[in-house]
Design a protein around this motif. Structure first.
Motif, PDB file in Angstrom:
ATOM      1  N   GLU A 275     -54.491 -70.228 -33.900  1.00 12.04           N
ATOM      2  CA  GLU A 275     -53.363 -70.453 -34.809  1.00 12.04           C
ATOM      3  C   GLU A 275     -52.760 -69.126 -35.240  1.00 12.04           C
ATOM      4  O   GLU A 275     -53.459 -68.100 -35.290  1.00 12.04           O
ATOM      5  CB  GLU A 275     -53.817 -71.209 -36.047  1.00 12.04           C
ATOM      6  CG  GLU A 275     -54.269 -72.637 -35.813  1.00 12.04           C
ATOM      7  CD  GLU A 275     -54.574 -73.319 -37.127  1.00 12.04           C
ATOM      8  OE1 GLU A 275     -53.616 -73.637 -37.872  1.00 12.04           O
ATOM      9  OE2 GLU A 275     -55.772 -73.495 -37.426  1.00 12.04           O
TER      10      GLU A 275
ATOM     11  N   ASP B  37     -49.150 -80.651 -32.964  1.00  7.65           N
ATOM     12  CA  ASP B  37     -48.950 -79.260 -33.387  1.00  7.65           C
ATOM     13  C   ASP B  37     -49.076 -78.266 -32.233  1.00  7.65           C
ATOM     14  O   ASP B  37     -48.713 -77.093 -32.384  1.00  7.65           O
ATOM     15  CB  ASP B  37     -49.991 -78.878 -34.452  1.00  7.65           C
ATOM     16  CG  ASP B  37     -49.912 -79.730 -35.701  1.00  7.65           C
ATOM     17  OD1 ASP B  37     -48.785 -80.021 -36.130  1.00  7.65           O
ATOM     18  OD2 ASP B  37     -50.984 -80.102 -36.238  1.00  7.65           O
TER      19      ASP B  37
ATOM     20  N   LEU C  41     -55.858 -79.583 -37.271  1.00  7.36           N
ATOM     21  CA  LEU C  41     -54.554 -79.757 -36.633  1.00  7.36           C
ATOM     22  C   LEU C  41     -54.490 -81.104 -35.913  1.00  7.36           C
ATOM     23  O   LEU C  41     -55.501 -81.783 -35.720  1.00  7.36           O
ATOM     24  CB  LEU C  41     -54.291 -78.629 -35.630  1.00  7.36           C
ATOM     25  CG  LEU C  41     -54.161 -77.215 -36.180  1.00  7.36           C
ATOM     26  CD1 LEU C  41     -53.899 -76.240 -35.039  1.00  7.36           C
ATOM     27  CD2 LEU C  41     -53.056 -77.126 -37.220  1.00  7.36           C
TER      28      LEU C  41
ATOM     29  N   LEU D 225     -59.460 -79.578 -32.369  1.00  7.61           N
ATOM     30  CA  LEU D 225     -58.311 -79.810 -33.255  1.00  7.61           C
ATOM     31  C   LEU D 225     -58.769 -80.282 -34.625  1.00  7.61           C
ATOM     32  O   LEU D 225     -58.233 -79.846 -35.659  1.00  7.61           O
ATOM     33  CB  LEU D 225     -57.361 -80.828 -32.629  1.00  7.61           C
ATOM     34  CG  LEU D 225     -56.561 -80.352 -31.414  1.00  7.61           C
ATOM     35  CD1 LEU D 225     -55.847 -81.519 -30.740  1.00  7.61           C
ATOM     36  CD2 LEU D 225     -55.556 -79.274 -31.822  1.00  7.61           C
TER      37      LEU D 225
END
Length: 351
Positions: free
Chosen positions: A201, A97, A93, A88
């Motif tokens: 993502e 999220d 992120l 992450l």
């Protein structure tokens, strides 16, 4: 439809173990100095690997499966946390999220599992969807990646895949005749522990976009590779016939995947091949016509980490990314093998 892009990876390992020292201090005695065992153990392409259990200081070979599962919970949790936090952070992120959290393992189980305990501890939303993929073996990271890709494409939200394997927990009892059991010698020589997490993502620049997947299973070869739950942990069966059987499918499966996108083997800039063992890698390279430099990342991970089951291909992929030699548009293939016998390919593209 959104794109799904691999933007972050994190890894974690228990303490390292030297292969020569493992043989000298433990396995030469247990295999009665058998020359074949020594040749296999020291010639499997591994110089160091990692273990939540170090057989030089702790013998778990007589432990029950229940005792091993309890150790799995205590050992896997901090490693999984470290890998997910690292991934992450790498992607920029936060746990809040994450829309989907996938946990992959074939070496330990508990309920509530890591998918629940880590999601809660890290602060992922209560609405985060979770998926546990168990007992698929060494290739499981790629179907997990494919599933997470489908989620990101359709939902437009990030997903995290955690592969965590602790095969050191499954050293088998050494019964009379064990010094001649080649399959167990290979299993005890080859496997190491690791955790590796990936972040996907939607619709971002940078990273590796997941393009397509291709898989084949040969049920007629199912008995050549097994991972059986016993009263004393999980027992590996790995036939010497596996490389030759995989060789029947590698070329066709890879060409079908690449052909759908107008690509050939010569167009691939990076090969993340699961290091199931030196001979398996050699057979794949021979069938696809790969040079030594194209399998170098695979051999490097085998050398310093061993075969970490489902976590291994993500480690090879991470090494390729970190070398910084990929240019935008460069295609990459991740390839893994496992029980079934199953071969799974994923095509990615640098952005």
């Amino acid at each position: 439809m959104h794109t799904a892009v691999l933007t972050g990876q994190g890894m974690a390992f228990p303490p390292a173990m030297d292969q020569q020292a493992l043989w000298d201090d433990v396995f030469t005695r247990r295999y009665s100095g058998n020359r074949t065992a020594r040749r296999i153990f020291l010639g499997c392409g591994v110089s160091t690997r990692h273990g939540a259990v170090d057989p030089r200081t702790e013998d778990v070979s007589a432990w029950t499966t229940g005792a091993r599962m309890r150790r799995y919970v205590t050992a896997a949790h901090p490693l999984g946390r470290e890998a997910v936090v690292g991934a992450l952070t790498d992607a920029g992120l936060h746990p809040a999220d994450v829309g989907l959290f996938v946990v992959v393992s074939c070496t330990g189980y508990a309920t509530p599992g890591l998918d629940i305990t880590l999601a809660t501890e890290l602060g992922m939303p209560a609405s985060t969807q979770r998926l546990l993929i168990g007992h698929m073996g060494c290739y499981a990271a790629l179907p997990a990646l494919s599933t997470a890709t489908d989620y990101v494409r359709t939902r437009g939200r990030p997903a995290v895949v955690l592969c965590i394997e602790l095969p050191s927990l499954h050293v088998q009892p050494f019964a009379p005749g064990a010094e001649n059991d080649v399959e167990q010698i290979v299993a005890h020589a080859l496997f190491g522990d690791a955790a590796c997490a990936l972040v996907l993502e939607p619709d971002v620049s940078g990273g590796l976009e997941v393009i397509d997947t291709e898989a084949v299973t040969d049920p007629s070869s199912a008995s050549l590779m097994t991972w059986t739950v016993t009263d004393h942990g999980f027992r590996m069966s790995l036939s010497a016939k596996v490389p030759d059987r995989l060789a029947l499918h590698v070329e066709k499966t890879t060409e079908e995947l690449l052909g759908r996108h107008g690509l050939g083997v010569e167009d691939i800039a990076g090969w993340a091949i699961h290091p199931g063992g030196p001979r398996i890698v050699s057979v794949v390279a021979e069938k696809l016509g790969l040079r030594a430099d194209q399998t170098a990342a695979t051999h490097e991970i085998l050398d310093i980490r061993g075969n970490c089951s489902s976590a291994t291909v993500p480690l090879v992929l991470q090494l390729i990314r970190r070398k910084g030699q990929l240019r935008p548009g460069d295609p990459v293939v991740a390839m893994a093998f496992g029980p079934g016998l199953t071969l799974w390919n994923v095509l990615l593209k640098a952005r």
